[in-house]
Design a protein around this motif. Structure first.
Motif, mmCIF file in Angstrom:
data_model
loop_
_atom_site.group_PDB
_atom_site.id
_atom_site.type_symbol
_atom_site.label_atom_id
_atom_site.label_comp_id
_atom_site.label_asym_id
_atom_site.label_seq_id
_atom_site.Cartn_x
_atom_site.Cartn_y
_atom_site.Cartn_z
ATOM 1 N N GLY A 478 0.799 -1.215 0.000
ATOM 2 C CA GLY A 478 0.000 0.000 0.000
ATOM 3 C C GLY A 478 0.836 1.271 0.000
ATOM 4 N N PHE A 479 0.341 2.277 -0.710
ATOM 5 C CA PHE A 479 0.820 3.645 -0.540
ATOM 6 C C PHE A 479 -0.415 4.484 -0.229
ATOM 7 N N THR A 480 -0.253 5.779 -0.034
ATOM 8 C CA THR A 480 -1.433 6.586 0.263
ATOM 9 C C THR A 480 -1.296 7.995 -0.283
ATOM 10 N N THR A 481 -2.418 8.511 -0.745
ATOM 11 C CA THR A 481 -2.520 9.932 -1.096
ATOM 12 C C THR A 481 -3.346 10.681 -0.057
ATOM 13 N N PRO A 497 3.204 11.714 5.022
ATOM 14 C CA PRO A 497 2.706 12.645 4.011
ATOM 15 C C PRO A 497 2.136 11.899 2.816
ATOM 16 N N ALA A 498 1.427 12.616 1.981
ATOM 17 C CA ALA A 498 0.859 12.010 0.773
ATOM 18 C C ALA A 498 1.968 11.467 -0.121
ATOM 19 N N ASN A 499 1.631 10.404 -0.853
ATOM 20 C CA ASN A 499 2.512 9.752 -1.828
ATOM 21 C C ASN A 499 3.679 9.011 -1.197
ATOM 22 N N HIS A 500 3.533 8.618 0.055
ATOM 23 C CA HIS A 500 4.483 7.746 0.714
ATOM 24 C C HIS A 500 3.868 6.352 0.873
ATOM 25 N N ARG A 501 4.718 5.409 1.268
ATOM 26 C CA ARG A 501 4.216 4.075 1.588
ATOM 27 C C ARG A 501 3.216 4.182 2.726
ATOM 28 N N SER A 502 2.099 3.476 2.600
ATOM 29 C CA SER A 502 1.081 3.482 3.648
ATOM 30 C C SER A 502 1.641 2.844 4.919
ATOM 31 N N PRO A 503 1.343 3.406 6.075
ATOM 32 C CA PRO A 503 1.836 2.793 7.322
ATOM 33 C C PRO A 503 1.226 1.426 7.598
ATOM 34 N N VAL A 522 3.967 -4.315 -6.276
ATOM 35 C CA VAL A 522 3.273 -3.071 -6.615
ATOM 36 C C VAL A 522 2.580 -2.511 -5.382
ATOM 37 N N LEU A 523 2.244 -1.225 -5.465
ATOM 38 C CA LEU A 523 1.517 -0.528 -4.401
ATOM 39 C C LEU A 523 0.219 0.044 -4.968
ATOM 40 N N PHE A 524 -0.841 -0.020 -4.166
ATOM 41 C CA PHE A 524 -2.083 0.677 -4.478
ATOM 42 C C PHE A 524 -2.552 1.397 -3.217
ATOM 43 N N GLU A 525 -3.547 2.266 -3.390
ATOM 44 C CA GLU A 525 -4.035 3.068 -2.264
ATOM 45 C C GLU A 525 -4.519 2.176 -1.122
ATOM 46 N N ALA A 526 -3.957 2.412 0.069
ATOM 47 C CA ALA A 526 -4.318 1.631 1.252
ATOM 48 C C ALA A 526 -4.777 2.506 2.403
ATOM 49 N N GLY A 527 -4.778 3.826 2.209
ATOM 50 C CA GLY A 527 -5.151 4.706 3.300
ATOM 51 C C GLY A 527 -3.971 5.021 4.207
ATOM 52 N N ASN A 528 -4.218 5.948 5.102
ATOM 53 C CA ASN A 528 -3.192 6.450 6.020
ATOM 54 C C ASN A 528 -3.624 6.176 7.454
ATOM 55 N N MET A 529 -2.764 6.434 8.394
ATOM 56 C CA MET A 529 -3.123 6.459 9.810
ATOM 57 C C MET A 529 -3.016 7.891 10.315
ATOM 58 N N LEU A 530 -3.700 8.170 11.395
ATOM 59 C CA LEU A 530 -3.558 9.450 12.097
ATOM 60 C C LEU A 530 -2.837 9.200 13.409
ATOM 61 N N VAL A 531 -2.044 10.170 13.822
ATOM 62 C CA VAL A 531 -1.276 10.044 15.060
ATOM 63 C C VAL A 531 -1.655 11.191 15.996
ATOM 64 N N ASP A 532 -1.784 10.872 17.280
ATOM 65 C CA ASP A 532 -2.142 11.917 18.246
ATOM 66 C C ASP A 532 -0.890 12.429 18.963
ATOM 67 N N GLY A 533 -1.083 13.319 19.922
ATOM 68 C CA GLY A 533 0.036 13.949 20.611
ATOM 69 C C GLY A 533 0.883 13.000 21.425
ATOM 70 N N THR A 534 0.353 11.851 21.786
ATOM 71 C CA THR A 534 1.118 10.879 22.571
ATOM 72 C C THR A 534 1.902 9.915 21.693
ATOM 73 N N GLY A 535 1.731 10.038 20.366
ATOM 74 C CA GLY A 535 2.412 9.128 19.458
ATOM 75 C C GLY A 535 1.617 7.886 19.136
ATOM 76 N N PHE A 536 0.341 7.844 19.555
ATOM 77 C CA PHE A 536 -0.481 6.683 19.251
ATOM 78 C C PHE A 536 -1.077 6.836 17.853
ATOM 79 N N CYS A 537 -1.006 5.776 17.050
ATOM 80 C CA CYS A 537 -1.459 5.790 15.658
ATOM 81 C C CYS A 537 -2.665 4.869 15.488
#
Length: 851
Positions: A478-481, A497-503, A522-537
């Motif tokens: 996966g990658f993500t936009t 950031p956008a256009n990097h490997r998906s986490p 190959v890579l296709f769109e897999a979505g991203n994660m969000l991270v909070d102030g404590t570093g939790f994703c």
């Protein structure tokens, strides 16, 4: 023909180059080699090995308890280990291929790579072959050789230790040997099948459950036995030489996704989308999803659903996964890709392909598949789909995986998938039928997912999950936009950031590069994660894909992410590709998918330096990057068509890699193919020092041979292998052919020039898809106008008892020549040479065509 100055417009067809193929006899080019001896005193080394062998055999368990095994003499297993390699950059010290003595049934049962780059192996020695082995070691260590060459140096020189083998060495993966609970286990039994029947009978005599289903490979039969660890240890202890490997059968592989609500006014959105659908036509290709079932009544599924079935009829065909389903979401992505774009515009939804659902995971309320024999279930599910809709053009998509087995070696599941890709499942192969006539299948597999958690853990490299190590399948990472920041809750940021490997995505950086393929491809769109102030994703709808939900009445849409989503989008790509370019081989679609892939700029910058150069890092580091991101993100337009300054050349061919040796001698290499390419040399020379690229992709399907030795011997696992080689810039055509087909005279200088390849030939030792990129000045590429495809070893050649040495395989070869940004019509020049070649063939006498 194209008009105007749009040299980059993809409006011209790809170019077939089959007419330029010239078959030739291939002989492995033996080259003079001077090897540094590994032993100062061979006699002392032989004495040392003999003493160790005697001690190991003396510690063997009580021979009176051994099971009588059909077709096998009683014997003992010992463990051998190689000498540690010198230097940090030295290659691994491999177990010698010749350590087996098949005529005596002295055989390596399994081998493994150690952390210090040594290798260990379990060696079976029949009782009546002990004297033979001792004699061979003694002759290797003779002091007075006279003019004779020292025998068996390749066999014994690298062996450092021989010791008694504890039966635990047959177990692969972590095992709690104190566990008292019974479980299902895989026993890898050496062929023939009669040996497996002896083990099965012995297990039943001990009142152990032996499942009727089994997987059959050329060297191995996989039995499934329900037992405690202690019972299994006892059984294996009494059957030395029959069992090559023992594995814990995997637990459940049903996917679980934590899905949140997504308020989109869903009923209205779905109604709008449904009104814009044009269903696929009759005979359209289909993507068959092996998953949790499907909500067939969904208004966005029903118009393109070609069939829905279940491995077990009692399960029903509906999507049983909770929180919106999983198979239904996969189906939506296969049909439409990420629905976010379609939901935000008004374009027509003209479907080029259909979707099928084969439910191969049991719903709740039913017992889990026992044993968890997912290789057998996967093969059976594929066969059922093909029975239900015979002769349909289809590919398969699997988005489930298991972390229970290390992907550093083939598993029974990944091997079963390699079998079904190659058309080599039990019952498919007919006597006297060439392997080229077996049905071939394209399979997409998700690489496996990284779960949420603390940032440092999420960002650490993690290896792909079983069965994504399959050689023949396309493994999808996966990658993500996606980088939207939600208003609620506040304080969240995209993890990458956008256009990097998906986490979410896994790779193969931690796997041995000489034993495993580059995965994912190959890579296709897999979505991203969000991270909070404590570093939790964690996942979040804001950075997920929009997919279909099985809750048709209440929430027909839902967020979806990870490599399951990427595999679904990959299915959408393949469906459109098959519809646009019908009648190509599955191997060719796989090659076009990889050939069309490019890296997003943030990833590309890790590999591409200034001007015509690659980044000045080692080829090993470049391969390590590819083991994280593959060859990039496929481009559908690029896969469909060429441009005037970016041309794709395609060849599809059958090849007989080996042949029976003359006068009863061992099999030999047989055939290779040269392509005198329709090369626009003059145009490339006119571009002089402008940067151009060449991408070469070679795709074929191997028949797998599952055995304990396959973990460290790729040539034992594959039926045959292929490689490609380009003519060097300073070589003549005659010198190129001579270099690949004839022993080299030690006085003949080898063509030596700087490498412009991203990876180079040493990167391709495992796998059945090989891809490399050449980047440099156009004038330097002008003379690279020939390419050869040649064989490397496999079990068709080495396993003479299988009688497959005269069999034929097939391959797809794709070359893409690109001069981006330049007003140069490469396509027209190449097309003119193709037309001239075809006219030459049409005018040739019939007798010449047959030569």
């Amino acid at each position: 023909m194209p008009e105007g100055d749009d040299f980059a417009g993809r409006n011209v067809p790809h170019v077939p180059i089959d007419a330029f193929r010239d078959p030739a006899q291939y002989r492995y080019p033996s080259r003079p080699q001077t090897k540094t001896p590994k032993r100062d005193d061979y006699h002392a080394h032989a004495v040392h090995l003999l003493a160790q062998l005697t001690a190991a055999l003396d510690q063997a368990p009580d021979p009176d308890r051994r099971i009588a095994i059909a077709g096998q003499q009683p014997g003992t297993i010992v463990e051998v280990e190689t000498l540690a390699p010198e230097g940090v950059r030295a290659k691994a010290a491999k177990i010698p291929t010749g350590l087996d003595f098949p005529g005596q049934d002295i055989v390596v049962l399994r081998s493994r790579r150690n952390a210090d780059r040594t290798e260990s192996a379990v060696l079976f020695i029949p009782d009546d072959a002990q004297a033979f082995l001792r004699d061979r070691i003694a002759r290797y260590g003779e002091e007075d050789l006279g003019n004779r060459a020292r025998p068996d140096v390749p066999r014994f020189e690298t062996i450092e230790a021989i010791r008694a083998a504890v039966i635990q060495v047959l177990f692969a993966g972590p095992v709690d040997f104190e566990d008292t609970e019974p479980a299902w286990w895989e026993l890898w039994i050496r062929q023939p099948v009669a040996r497996a029947e002896s083990i099965a009978a012995a297990a039943r005599n001990e009142h152990l459950d032996v499942h009727a289903d089994r997987l059959v490979f050329p060297d191995t039969v996989v039995l499934f036995i329900h037992a405690t660890v202690a019972q299994l240890l006892d059984l294996a202890q009494r059957a030395p030489g029959a069992i090559s490997e023992i594995r814990r059968a995997t637990g459940t592989i049903e996917p679980f996704l934590d899905q949140g609500a997504l308020a989109l006014g869903q009923a209205a959105v779905v109604a709008d989308l449904a009104a814009r659908i044009t269903p696929p036509g009759d005979g359209a290709p289909a993507i068959c999803i092996l998953d949790t079932g499907i909500a067939g009544a969904h208004p966005l599924v029903a118009p393109a659903l070609a069939g829905a079935w279940a491995f077990d009829e009692r399960w029903g065909t509906d999507d049983h996964e909770q929180q919106g389903g999983h198979g239904t979401a996969m189906a939506g992505l296969v049909l439409y890709g990420d629905l976010e774009g379609a939901a935000n515009d008004q374009r027509p939804l003209e479907l080029s392909h259909a979707v099928e659902s084969m439910k191969f995971l049991p719903p709740r309320g039913f017992d889990a598949t026992e044993p968890t024999r997912y290789g057998f279930v996967t093969q059976s599910a594929v066969a059922l789909a093909e029975v239900e809709r015979p002769n349909a053009a289809r590919s398969f998509c699997i988005a489930t995986s298991s972390p229970d087995f290390s992907p550093s070696r083939p598993s029974s599941w990944s091997g079963a998938i390699d079998q079904l890709c190659a058309g080599a499942m039990p019952g498919e192969r007919l006597d006297q039928q060439s392997a080229t006539d077996h049905p071939k299948r394209l399979v997409l597999i998700a690489a496996g997912n990284v779960l949420g958690g603390q940032r440092e853990d999420v960002e650490a490299h993690k290896s792909l999950e079983d069965p994504a190590q399959s050689w023949n399948a396309i493994t999808v990472g996966g990658f993500t936009t996606k980088e939207a920041v939600p208003a609620d809750p506040p304080g969240l940021q995209p993890l990458v950031p956008a256009n990097h490997r998906s986490p979410f995505s896994r790779g193969s950086q931690e796997l041995p590069s000489d034993l495993t393929p580059i995965k994912p491809e190959v890579l296709f769109e897999a979505g991203n994660m969000l991270v909070d102030g404590t570093g939790f994703c964690g996942n979040h709808p804001a950075v997920s894909l929009l997919a279909l939900s099985s809750d048709v009445e209440n929430e027909p849409l839902m967020p979806f992410n990870a490599t399951s989503a990427a595999a679904g989008v990959a299915g959408n790509f393949v469906g459109q590709l098959q519809a646009a370019l019908p009648d190509l081989w599955p191997e060719t679609y796989r090659a076009l998918m990889v050939d069309s892939a490019t890296w997003p700029q943030p990833i590309r910058s890790q590999l591409v330096g200034r001007g015509a150069h690659w980044k000045s890092i080692s080829k090993g580091k470049r391969q390590n990057i590819l083991r994280d991101v593959g060859y990039g993100v496929p481009d559908l337009e690029r896969a469909f068509r060429s441009a005037r300054n970016d041309v794709t050349l395609i060849a599809q061919a059958e090849i007989q890699p080996f042949a029976a040796g003359p006068n009863g001698q061992p099999p030999v290499f047989n055939e290779m193919h040269f392509y005198d390419l329709p090369w626009p040399s003059a145009l490339l020379q006119e571009l002089e020092n402008e940067t151009v690229t060449l991408k070469v992709t070679l795709s074929y399907f191997i028949e797998p041979n599952l055995s304990g030795r396959a973990a460290t011997r790729p040539d034992t696992y594959r039926s045959f292998g292929l490689r490609f080689e380009m003519k060097k810039r300073t070589e003549t055509a005659a010198a190129f052919r001579r270099r690949l087909t004839q022993p080299r005279d030690s006085d003949e200088p080898a063509a030596n020039e700087g490498s412009h390849w991203l990876l180079g030939p040493n990167a391709f030792q495992a796998g059945s898809l090989h891809c490399d990129l050449w980047r440099g000045a156009a004038v330097d590429l002008a003379s690279h106008d020939e390419i050869a495809v040649y064989p490397v070893g496999g079990w068709w050649k080495s396993h003479t008892g299988q009688q497959r040495m005269n069999d034929k395989g097939r391959y797809a070869l794709i070359l893409s020549l690109s001069a981006p940004g330049y007003a140069v019509d490469l396509h027209a020049r190449i097309a003119a040479m193709i037309e001239a070649k075809q006219a030459e063939i049409a005018a040739a006498p019939i007798g010449i065509l047959g030569q």
